[in-house]
Write an enzyme that holds these catalytic residues in place. Structure first.
Site, PDB file in Angstrom:
ATOM      1  N   SER A 294     -10.386   0.086   7.041  1.00  0.00           N
ATOM      2  CA  SER A 294      -9.787   0.207   5.704  1.00  0.00           C
ATOM      3  C   SER A 294      -9.086  -1.036   5.193  1.00  0.00           C
ATOM      4  O   SER A 294      -8.638  -1.058   4.048  1.00  0.00           O
ATOM      5  CB  SER A 294      -8.813   1.387   5.670  1.00  0.00           C
ATOM      6  OG  SER A 294      -9.503   2.611   5.688  1.00  0.00           O
TER       7      SER A 294
ATOM      8  N   LYS B 238       0.838  -1.197   0.000  1.00  0.00           N
ATOM      9  CA  LYS B 238       0.000   0.000   0.000  1.00  0.00           C
ATOM     10  C   LYS B 238       0.875   1.249   0.000  1.00  0.00           C
ATOM     11  O   LYS B 238       1.906   1.304   0.681  1.00  0.00           O
ATOM     12  CB  LYS B 238      -0.915  -0.024   1.225  1.00  0.00           C
ATOM     13  CG  LYS B 238      -1.951   1.106   1.262  1.00  0.00           C
ATOM     14  CD  LYS B 238      -2.881   0.964   2.462  1.00  0.00           C
ATOM     15  CE  LYS B 238      -3.913   2.074   2.515  1.00  0.00           C
ATOM     16  NZ  LYS B 238      -4.846   1.938   3.656  1.00  0.00           N
TER      17      LYS B 238
ATOM     18  N   SER C   4      -9.848   2.318   2.697  1.00  0.00           N
ATOM     19  CA  SER C   4      -8.915   2.999   1.826  1.00  0.00           C
ATOM     20  C   SER C   4      -7.951   2.065   1.103  1.00  0.00           C
ATOM     21  O   SER C   4      -7.293   2.471   0.150  1.00  0.00           O
ATOM     22  CB  SER C   4      -8.105   3.995   2.657  1.00  0.00           C
ATOM     23  OG  SER C   4      -7.291   3.334   3.606  1.00  0.00           O
TER      24      SER C   4
END
Length: 495
Positions: free
Chosen positions: A182, A78, A158
């Site tokens: 998330s 990420k 997210s």
């Protein structure tokens, strides 16, 4: 393009150690899959040269018989994690061009164990979002589609890039971060496994901060076993992070037995919210029945302050974000706005932040600054922190009464279309976190497990909440659910 990218981490580990497949071959399969999946927009930066060097180094270790669990396994990272020499933009224009000269503690642990870095994954800007539509790189598109409908869907947020990449077999696993859901929400929407560990289990050092008392890194994988393997590599004490817990890391994989005899699983009555789709309610009921069939006792419990979790979260998280994001001023790194000769440093700060931050980030920074301001601190922030304590006490009471884990829905719906939710009313988007934020507020571990599909063929997930530091027990419950549900659905390739 080979099908090696479709392997699980456990399958790849066995194949690499037995020499049936090579690390370079596996990495090339993932790189080919990433190239073919451009329409998903899951990766913000692909690093093929680095991946090939990493695969060669991993193969050397494999040939020498020195192969940790992740040796030769290609992973996506990420964009919130700093990886030395790769851009770390947190999907924000304000960090455009920033390349960290250091490595996050979590990724350093992964590389030490031989994992291969494929690149950085797209996400909501500064991890603020539930649909991956706030990214400076543009939205991630879910690999899933509704039956008979070509409308693009959200992968959740997210960690939407991580979820989409794992679901579409672009990588064998990925890192995510979870501040209010998330990891778990996008995992549920894309039919994969996502684990948010106990706060302090994984180091936050080198991860771009959103809300420091809530953020926690975790794995996103194709199976519960893979999640146990990846979490074992990510977790551990880090003296560079004052919130990192100095506790031994159990063998999470060894704990996966799936025998629920003697376990007491709590089902909180407050999670039956108004307007919950019948499919979510039915899945939740079916999940409880599956655990009962595996030997568990299902107990209705009460978490009475649940209804206050979402408003408390959306005071605390923006407040901490406002403080953390104050460092992005256009002076030390990242985007700096042009100013006129007669203007000063204040105008440069203001313009740099206005140009660099996206709409959702600006909204949350302003909310955070407001609730921390003189005259409102006690009314909002302090009251939210007191509510947080009460929410944690609800969970403590349940676990003290002999509950081993808690079963809830992971999301209030299946994946929705890009642009369908929150347009003009951000609260509608925030409601996607209704089942997940309590776990972050209480600092507990939580896991999302795919357990079924809705009438449109989209995946639905269940959430298992564990005792503090009992990720092993929580993962075992998740493993039992995974075995009982037999979830095997995959998105039909359209990209």
């Amino acid at each position: 393009m080979s099908d090696l990218a479709r392997l699980t981490i456990a399958e790849a580990r066995e194949g690499l150690r037995s020499r049936r497949i090579g690390a370079a071959e596996l990495t090339e399969s993932c790189l080919d899959a990433i190239t073919a999946a451009t329409p998903l927009n899951a990766f913000s930066h692909v690093s093929p040269d680095r991946a090939r060097v990493g695969a060669a180094a991993a193969q050397t270790r494999l040939d020498a018989g020195e192969a940790p669990d992740l040796c030769g396994v290609p992973l996506g990272i990420k964009d919130l994690f700093c990886v030395e020499g790769l851009p770390a933009q947190a999907a924000s224009n304000i960090l455009e061009g920033f390349v960290p000269p250091y490595e996050s503690s979590v990724t350093a642990r992964l590389w030490e164990r031989g994992a291969v870095c494929l690149g950085k994954l797209n996400m909501d800007e500064f991890a603020m979002g539930s649909s991956n539509e706030s990214s400076a790189f543009g939205p991630v598109v879910s690999p899933w589609r509704r039956a008979g409908d070509a409308a693009p869907l959200t992968p959740g947020g997210s960690s939407g890039g991580s979820a989409a990449a794992v679901a579409a077999d672009l990588c064998l696993g990925a890192t995510g971060t979870d501040t209010g859901g998330s990891i778990r929400q996008p995992a549920a929407l894309t039919g994969i496994v996502g684990v948010k560990p106990t706060y302090g289990r994984c180091s936050r050092w080198g991860i771009v901060a959103f809300a420091s008392s809530l953020d926690q890194a975790g794995p996103m994988t194709k199976t519960v076993r893979d999640a146990a393997i990846l979490l074992g590599a990510m977790a551990g004490h880090d003296p560079k992070d004052s919130t990192s817990a100095n506790r031994p890391v159990p063998d999470f994989e060894a704990a996966l037995v799936g025998d629920m005899r003697g376990k007491r699983i709590g089902v909180p009555k407050e999670y039956r919210i108004d307007g919950m789709p019948a499919e979510i309610e039915a899945l939740w009921q079916r999940g409880a029945e599956m655990l009962r069939d595996a030997g568990a006792e299902i107990v209705e419990i009460s978490l009475p302050r649940t209804k206050y979790a979402l408003p408390a979260y959306y005071v605390i998280a923006p407040a901490e974000a406002s403080s953390n994001l104050a460092r992005y001023d256009g002076v030390r790194y990242g985007h700096r706005a042009r100013i006129e000769a007669q203007e000063g440093v204040t105008e440069m700060y203001e313009r740099s932040r206005a140009e660099g931050f996206g709409k959702e980030v600006r909204r949350r920074v302003m909310i955070g600054a407001y609730v921390l301001s003189a005259g409102f601190y006690d009314a909002y922030y302090l009251r939210a922190q007191k509510t947080r304590t009460l929410i944690r006490q609800d969970f403590e009471a349940a676990f003290s009464a002999g509950i081993d884990a808690i079963l809830t829905p992971a999301t209030p719906s299946a994946a929705f279309g890009l642009g369908e939710v929150g347009d003009g009313d951000p609260v509608q988007m925030y409601l996607n976190d209704v089942f997940t934020v309590t776990v972050n507020l209480a600092g507990l571990p939580g896991a999302s497990v795919p357990a079924g599909v809705d009438k449109a063929g989209l995946p639905l997930g269940l959430q298992v909440i564990g005792r503090p530091w009992d990720e092993a027990g929580m993962l075992d419950v998740a493993y039992a659910l995974e075995k009982a549900s037999g979830f095997a659905a995959k998105p039909r390739k359209w990209w």
